[in-house]
Design a protein around this motif. Structure first.
Motif, PDB file in Angstrom:
ATOM      1  N   GLU A   6     -22.292   1.327  -7.174  1.00  0.00           N
ATOM      2  CA  GLU A   6     -22.143  -0.109  -6.963  1.00  0.00           C
ATOM      3  C   GLU A   6     -21.008  -0.661  -7.827  1.00  0.00           C
ATOM      4  O   GLU A   6     -20.739  -0.156  -8.921  1.00  0.00           O
ATOM      5  CB  GLU A   6     -23.433  -0.868  -7.300  1.00  0.00           C
ATOM      6  N   SER A   7     -20.400  -1.715  -7.343  1.00  0.00           N
ATOM      7  CA  SER A   7     -19.388  -2.435  -8.101  1.00  0.00           C
ATOM      8  C   SER A   7     -19.334  -3.869  -7.586  1.00  0.00           C
ATOM      9  O   SER A   7     -19.908  -4.187  -6.543  1.00  0.00           O
ATOM     10  CB  SER A   7     -18.012  -1.772  -7.966  1.00  0.00           C
ATOM     11  N   GLY A   8     -18.632  -4.712  -8.342  1.00  0.00           N
ATOM     12  CA  GLY A   8     -18.430  -6.085  -7.909  1.00  0.00           C
ATOM     13  C   GLY A   8     -19.277  -7.113  -8.625  1.00  0.00           C
ATOM     14  O   GLY A   8     -19.127  -8.310  -8.382  1.00  0.00           O
ATOM     15  N   GLY A   9     -20.159  -6.660  -9.497  1.00  0.00           N
ATOM     16  CA  GLY A   9     -20.962  -7.618 -10.243  1.00  0.00           C
ATOM     17  C   GLY A   9     -20.140  -8.330 -11.300  1.00  0.00           C
ATOM     18  O   GLY A   9     -18.981  -8.006 -11.537  1.00  0.00           O
ATOM     19  N   GLY A  10     -20.760  -9.309 -11.927  1.00  0.00           N
ATOM     20  CA  GLY A  10     -20.069 -10.042 -12.980  1.00  0.00           C
ATOM     21  C   GLY A  10     -20.771 -11.337 -13.315  1.00  0.00           C
ATOM     22  O   GLY A  10     -21.903 -11.579 -12.883  1.00  0.00           O
ATOM     23  N   LEU A  11     -20.089 -12.158 -14.099  1.00  0.00           N
ATOM     24  CA  LEU A  11     -20.607 -13.456 -14.531  1.00  0.00           C
ATOM     25  C   LEU A  11     -19.944 -14.545 -13.691  1.00  0.00           C
ATOM     26  O   LEU A  11     -18.711 -14.638 -13.664  1.00  0.00           O
ATOM     27  CB  LEU A  11     -20.305 -13.676 -16.007  1.00  0.00           C
ATOM     28  N   ASP A  90     -30.689 -15.820  -9.188  1.00  0.00           N
ATOM     29  CA  ASP A  90     -30.152 -14.595  -8.597  1.00  0.00           C
ATOM     30  C   ASP A  90     -29.703 -13.602  -9.668  1.00  0.00           C
ATOM     31  O   ASP A  90     -29.306 -12.479  -9.336  1.00  0.00           O
ATOM     32  CB  ASP A  90     -28.960 -14.917  -7.688  1.00  0.00           C
ATOM     33  N   THR A  91     -29.763 -13.994 -10.921  1.00  0.00           N
ATOM     34  CA  THR A  91     -29.373 -13.117 -12.016  1.00  0.00           C
ATOM     35  C   THR A  91     -30.277 -11.894 -12.062  1.00  0.00           C
ATOM     36  O   THR A  91     -31.497 -12.012 -12.126  1.00  0.00           O
ATOM     37  CB  THR A  91     -29.444 -13.870 -13.354  1.00  0.00           C
ATOM     38  N   ALA A  92     -29.656 -10.706 -11.993  1.00  0.00           N
ATOM     39  CA  ALA A  92     -30.409  -9.456 -11.956  1.00  0.00           C
ATOM     40  C   ALA A  92     -29.424  -8.297 -11.929  1.00  0.00           C
ATOM     41  O   ALA A  92     -28.217  -8.491 -11.797  1.00  0.00           O
ATOM     42  CB  ALA A  92     -31.304  -9.399 -10.711  1.00  0.00           C
ATOM     43  N   VAL A  93     -29.963  -7.099 -12.029  1.00  0.00           N
ATOM     44  CA  VAL A  93     -29.197  -5.896 -11.738  1.00  0.00           C
ATOM     45  C   VAL A  93     -29.398  -5.602 -10.250  1.00  0.00           C
ATOM     46  O   VAL A  93     -30.538  -5.573  -9.772  1.00  0.00           O
ATOM     47  CB  VAL A  93     -29.647  -4.701 -12.587  1.00  0.00           C
ATOM     48  N   TYR A  94     -28.307  -5.400  -9.549  1.00  0.00           N
ATOM     49  CA  TYR A  94     -28.340  -5.160  -8.111  1.00  0.00           C
ATOM     50  C   TYR A  94     -28.095  -3.680  -7.826  1.00  0.00           C
ATOM     51  O   TYR A  94     -27.159  -3.087  -8.366  1.00  0.00           O
ATOM     52  CB  TYR A  94     -27.289  -6.022  -7.414  1.00  0.00           C
ATOM     53  N   THR A 119     -24.766 -12.002 -13.152  1.00  0.00           N
ATOM     54  CA  THR A 119     -25.280 -13.088 -13.979  1.00  0.00           C
ATOM     55  C   THR A 119     -24.731 -14.400 -13.453  1.00  0.00           C
ATOM     56  O   THR A 119     -23.514 -14.551 -13.318  1.00  0.00           O
ATOM     57  CB  THR A 119     -24.889 -12.897 -15.444  1.00  0.00           C
ATOM     58  N   VAL A 120     -25.624 -15.335 -13.154  1.00  0.00           N
ATOM     59  CA  VAL A 120     -25.228 -16.629 -12.618  1.00  0.00           C
ATOM     60  C   VAL A 120     -25.596 -17.690 -13.636  1.00  0.00           C
ATOM     61  O   VAL A 120     -26.774 -17.875 -13.947  1.00  0.00           O
ATOM     62  CB  VAL A 120     -25.922 -16.910 -11.273  1.00  0.00           C
TER      63      VAL A 120
END
Length: 122
Positions: A6-11, A90-94, A119-120
């Motif tokens: 997975e990629s694309g996560g962030g704050l 929606d803040t979580a590990v996806y 993280t939102v």
């Protein structure tokens, strides 16, 4: 060796959008369902959506229907999760996962990625 990365996560801030990617390698998944899940601290892993790799049929959890969109690019062996109108909850590990059945049950998925943090902020 089968890998889902997975990629694309962030704050991001509330109301923003993110697109997560799940790159697969090591095998093909012609008859598999590719799912997205998330897990916040202290909670169980929550189903979000799945897509049938071959025909693209999709299914969503009610909690994200209309905000999240799952898709796949067969040529790139990649599954995506477009997330719009993000909220602090929606803040979580996806995580992305692959399994042989169309199910919301995380235990039925055979392969998992390592997860990406979203993280939102409010």
């Amino acid at each position: 060796q089968v890998q889902l990365v997975e990629s694309g996560g962030g704050l991001v801030q509330a109301g923003d959008s993110l697109r997560l990617s799940c790159a697969t390698s090591g095998r093909s998944f012609p008859g598999y369902y590719m799912g997205w899940f998330r897990q916040a601290p202290g909670t169980q892993r929550q189903f979000l959506a799945y897509i049938y790799w071959v025909y693209g049929r999709t299914y969503y959890a009610d909690s994200v229907k209309g905000r999240f969109t799952i898709s796949r690019d067969i040529a790139k062996n990649t599954v995506y999760l477009q997330m719009n109108s993000l909220k602090p909850e929606d803040t979580a590990v996806y995580y992305c996962a692959a399994g042989p059945r169309p199910t919301v049950d995380a235990g039925a998925y055979d392969y998992w990625g390592q997860g990406t943090q979203v993280t939102v902020s409010s």
